[in-house]
Motif scaffolding. Structure first.
Motif, PDB file in Angstrom:
ATOM      1  N   HIS A  12      12.701 -23.256  94.403  1.00  0.00           N
ATOM      2  CA  HIS A  12      13.926 -23.427  93.629  1.00  0.00           C
ATOM      3  C   HIS A  12      14.322 -22.016  93.217  1.00  0.00           C
ATOM      4  O   HIS A  12      13.671 -21.429  92.348  1.00  0.00           O
ATOM      5  CB  HIS A  12      13.698 -24.314  92.410  1.00  0.00           C
ATOM      6  N   ALA A  17       7.910 -24.069  94.462  1.00  0.00           N
ATOM      7  CA  ALA A  17       7.504 -25.380  93.930  1.00  0.00           C
ATOM      8  C   ALA A  17       6.488 -26.067  94.832  1.00  0.00           C
ATOM      9  O   ALA A  17       5.656 -26.835  94.363  1.00  0.00           O
ATOM     10  CB  ALA A  17       8.721 -26.274  93.744  1.00  0.00           C
ATOM     11  N   ALA A  36       1.148 -35.217  88.294  1.00  0.00           N
ATOM     12  CA  ALA A  36       1.731 -35.089  86.951  1.00  0.00           C
ATOM     13  C   ALA A  36       3.177 -34.609  87.034  1.00  0.00           C
ATOM     14  O   ALA A  36       3.658 -34.210  88.103  1.00  0.00           O
ATOM     15  CB  ALA A  36       0.893 -34.106  86.136  1.00  0.00           C
ATOM     16  N   ASN A  37       3.821 -34.638  85.883  1.00  0.00           N
ATOM     17  CA  ASN A  37       5.139 -34.039  85.725  1.00  0.00           C
ATOM     18  C   ASN A  37       5.194 -32.635  86.298  1.00  0.00           C
ATOM     19  O   ASN A  37       4.333 -31.817  85.968  1.00  0.00           O
ATOM     20  CB  ASN A  37       5.380 -33.882  84.217  1.00  0.00           C
ATOM     21  N   GLY A  38       6.175 -32.357  87.129  1.00  0.00           N
ATOM     22  CA  GLY A  38       6.325 -30.997  87.620  1.00  0.00           C
ATOM     23  C   GLY A  38       5.395 -30.625  88.758  1.00  0.00           C
ATOM     24  O   GLY A  38       5.358 -29.477  89.197  1.00  0.00           O
ATOM     25  N   ALA A  39       4.649 -31.590  89.297  1.00  0.00           N
ATOM     26  CA  ALA A  39       3.696 -31.290  90.378  1.00  0.00           C
ATOM     27  C   ALA A  39       4.394 -31.001  91.696  1.00  0.00           C
ATOM     28  O   ALA A  39       3.801 -30.401  92.599  1.00  0.00           O
ATOM     29  CB  ALA A  39       2.725 -32.454  90.551  1.00  0.00           C
ATOM     30  N   GLY A  40       5.660 -31.440  91.816  1.00  0.00           N
ATOM     31  CA  GLY A  40       6.406 -31.149  93.046  1.00  0.00           C
ATOM     32  C   GLY A  40       6.776 -32.380  93.858  1.00  0.00           C
ATOM     33  O   GLY A  40       7.247 -32.248  94.989  1.00  0.00           O
ATOM     34  N   LYS A  41       6.603 -33.558  93.281  1.00  0.00           N
ATOM     35  CA  LYS A  41       6.824 -34.792  94.042  1.00  0.00           C
ATOM     36  C   LYS A  41       8.297 -34.926  94.463  1.00  0.00           C
ATOM     37  O   LYS A  41       8.598 -35.179  95.627  1.00  0.00           O
ATOM     38  CB  LYS A  41       6.395 -36.017  93.209  1.00  0.00           C
ATOM     39  N   THR A  42       9.197 -34.771  93.494  1.00  0.00           N
ATOM     40  CA  THR A  42      10.625 -34.889  93.817  1.00  0.00           C
ATOM     41  C   THR A  42      11.045 -33.776  94.775  1.00  0.00           C
ATOM     42  O   THR A  42      11.832 -34.008  95.702  1.00  0.00           O
ATOM     43  CB  THR A  42      11.468 -34.830  92.518  1.00  0.00           C
ATOM     44  N   THR A  43      10.498 -32.590  94.578  1.00  0.00           N
ATOM     45  CA  THR A  43      10.833 -31.472  95.476  1.00  0.00           C
ATOM     46  C   THR A  43      10.421 -31.805  96.913  1.00  0.00           C
ATOM     47  O   THR A  43      11.144 -31.478  97.862  1.00  0.00           O
ATOM     48  CB  THR A  43      10.144 -30.180  95.000  1.00  0.00           C
ATOM     49  N   GLU A 158      10.073 -42.581  91.823  1.00  0.00           N
ATOM     50  CA  GLU A 158       9.793 -43.229  90.514  1.00  0.00           C
ATOM     51  C   GLU A 158      10.461 -44.593  90.395  1.00  0.00           C
ATOM     52  O   GLU A 158      11.237 -44.823  89.447  1.00  0.00           O
ATOM     53  CB  GLU A 158      10.282 -42.341  89.359  1.00  0.00           C
ATOM     54  N   GLN A 190       4.639 -41.689  88.687  1.00  0.00           N
ATOM     55  CA  GLN A 190       3.768 -41.151  87.642  1.00  0.00           C
ATOM     56  C   GLN A 190       2.787 -42.237  87.227  1.00  0.00           C
ATOM     57  O   GLN A 190       1.698 -41.948  86.756  1.00  0.00           O
ATOM     58  CB  GLN A 190       4.606 -40.757  86.427  1.00  0.00           C
TER      59      GLN A 190
HETATM   60  P1  ATP Z   1       8.782 -35.019  87.724  1.00  0.00           P
HETATM   61  O1  ATP Z   1       7.971 -36.240  87.715  1.00  0.00           O
HETATM   62  O2  ATP Z   1       8.923 -34.375  86.395  1.00  0.00           O
HETATM   63  O3  ATP Z   1      10.095 -35.148  88.455  1.00  0.00           O
HETATM   64  P2  ATP Z   1       7.784 -33.739  90.063  1.00  0.00           P
HETATM   65  O4  ATP Z   1       6.364 -33.858  90.459  1.00  0.00           O
HETATM   66  O5  ATP Z   1       8.779 -34.557  90.785  1.00  0.00           O
HETATM   67  O6  ATP Z   1       7.899 -33.974  88.527  1.00  0.00           O
HETATM   68  P3  ATP Z   1       9.472 -31.534  90.689  1.00  0.00           P
HETATM   69  O7  ATP Z   1      10.642 -32.121  89.990  1.00  0.00           O
HETATM   70  O8  ATP Z   1       9.461 -31.530  92.157  1.00  0.00           O
HETATM   71  O9  ATP Z   1       8.135 -32.218  90.186  1.00  0.00           O
HETATM   72  O10 ATP Z   1       9.275 -30.046  90.143  1.00  0.00           O
HETATM   73  C1  ATP Z   1       8.352 -29.125  90.703  1.00  0.00           C
HETATM   74  C2  ATP Z   1       8.557 -27.747  90.063  1.00  0.00           C
HETATM   75  O11 ATP Z   1       9.832 -27.239  90.458  1.00  0.00           O
HETATM   76  C3  ATP Z   1       8.559 -27.774  88.553  1.00  0.00           C
HETATM   77  O12 ATP Z   1       7.925 -26.603  88.106  1.00  0.00           O
HETATM   78  C4  ATP Z   1      10.018 -27.771  88.188  1.00  0.00           C
HETATM   79  O13 ATP Z   1      10.223 -27.158  86.945  1.00  0.00           O
HETATM   80  C5  ATP Z   1      10.633 -26.958  89.319  1.00  0.00           C
HETATM   81  N1  ATP Z   1      12.012 -27.394  89.612  1.00  0.00           N
HETATM   82  C6  ATP Z   1      12.394 -28.634  89.999  1.00  0.00           C
HETATM   83  N2  ATP Z   1      13.723 -28.688  90.215  1.00  0.00           N
HETATM   84  C7  ATP Z   1      14.194 -27.447  89.950  1.00  0.00           C
HETATM   85  C8  ATP Z   1      15.489 -26.849  89.987  1.00  0.00           C
HETATM   86  N3  ATP Z   1      16.572 -27.533  90.357  1.00  0.00           N
HETATM   87  N4  ATP Z   1      15.587 -25.540  89.641  1.00  0.00           N
HETATM   88  C9  ATP Z   1      14.502 -24.837  89.270  1.00  0.00           C
HETATM   89  N5  ATP Z   1      13.257 -25.326  89.227  1.00  0.00           N
HETATM   90  C10 ATP Z   1      13.095 -26.618  89.549  1.00  0.00           C
END
Ligand code: ATP
Length: 233
Positions: A12, A17, A36-43, A158, A190
């Motif tokens: 990002h 990520a 966990a939150n922020g682990a990168g799943k959505t990415t 989710e 989660q």
């Molecule tokens: P969540 O359950 O909170 O969605 P996640 O496992 O899906 O968590 P991601 O959303 O993929 O995690 O985030 C992975 C990392 O990338 C995190 O550190 C987040 O802060 C960062 N991140 C996600 N989206 C962006 C963005 N648009 N710009 C900058 N950083 C981002």
């Protein structure tokens, strides 16, 4: 093989990520993607969909590289998406929202009649504006819309978020039903127990890396392993 993700690095901006993430989804398989939150799943889902392009690595769908394809083409190849915020058009009716999802792919096509047979309550919601629906109803429309896109693989982000336990069970039953129809899925959660109730295999992400992958039954049977990988979530 339905999906093959190889050594993907996704950023990002300048913040990395995903670090060398690899995973596979076999035909008709449900893969739980936990962490966990922020682990990168959505990415990771966004990387597969071409919404946030990987900087390195390769993503193949049914043997064809899709890493650089535009998102609409990836959808037409048969990858469906159920986003965590549903992304319905709020001022359009349910019927119009569903019509926007209709696509033909190389996979089995779904008619509105077949979809309303699975989601029987949809019949009574067709003329309602999407913004008037409950959270559970919105989720149902989002899944029905994905199905009308004739997918071979559906990415659920989710799916249990914000839903009452009874509705979560209904959503998991739908994922099982799609699996019975031969549709593969990645289920980001989660809530590990919810995902483990439908998954064949599991990938656990920690800080953008694959921390563990294996059979869902292994994690279900080994509470200590599960706790060490995903803690209380
Ligand atoms: P969540 O359950 O909170 O969605 P996640 O496992 O899906 O968590 P991601 O959303 O993929 O995690 O985030 C992975 C990392 O990338 C995190 O550190 C987040 O802060 C960062 N991140 C996600 N989206 C962006 C963005 N648009 N710009 C900058 N950083 C981002």
């Amino acid at each position: 093989m339905m999906l093959d993700v190889q050594a993907v690095d996704t950023f990002h901006g300048e913040t990395q990520a995903l670090f060398g993430v690899s995973l596979t989804v076999r035909d008709g398989e449900v893969l739980a993607l936990l962490g966990a939150n922020g682990a990168g799943k959505t990415t990771l889902l966004r990387s597969i969909l071409g919404l946030t392009r990987p900087r390195h690595g390769e993503i193949r769908f049914r043997g064809r590289t899709i890493t650089a394809n535009p998102t609409h083409q990836i959808a037409r190849q048969g990858i469906g998406w159920v986003p965590d915020d549903r992304r319905l058009c709020p001022t359009l009716t349910v019927e119009k929202n569903l019509a926007l999802g209709i696509k033909r792919t190389a996979f089995r096509p779904w008619t509105l009649g077949e979809v309303t047979e699975i989601f029987s309550a949809l019949k009574y919601l067709m003329s309602r504006d999407a913004e008037t629906l409950s959270g559970g109803e919105m989720q149902m429309v989002a899944i029905a819309r994905a199905l009308l896109g004739s997918p071979g693989l559906v990415l659920f982000d989710e799916p249990s978020q914000g839903l009452a336990p009874k509705i979560v069970n209904d959503v998991m039953a739908v994922i099982r039903r799609l699996k019975a129809e031969g549709i593969a899925a990645i289920v980001v959660e989660q809530n590990a127990d919810v995902a483990l109730s439908v998954a064949d295999r599991v990938v656990v992400l920690q800080r953008g890396q694959v921390a563990w992958s294996g059979e869902a039954a292994e994690l279900v049977a080994d509470a200590a392993l599960k706790r060490s990988l995903i803690g209380g979530v």
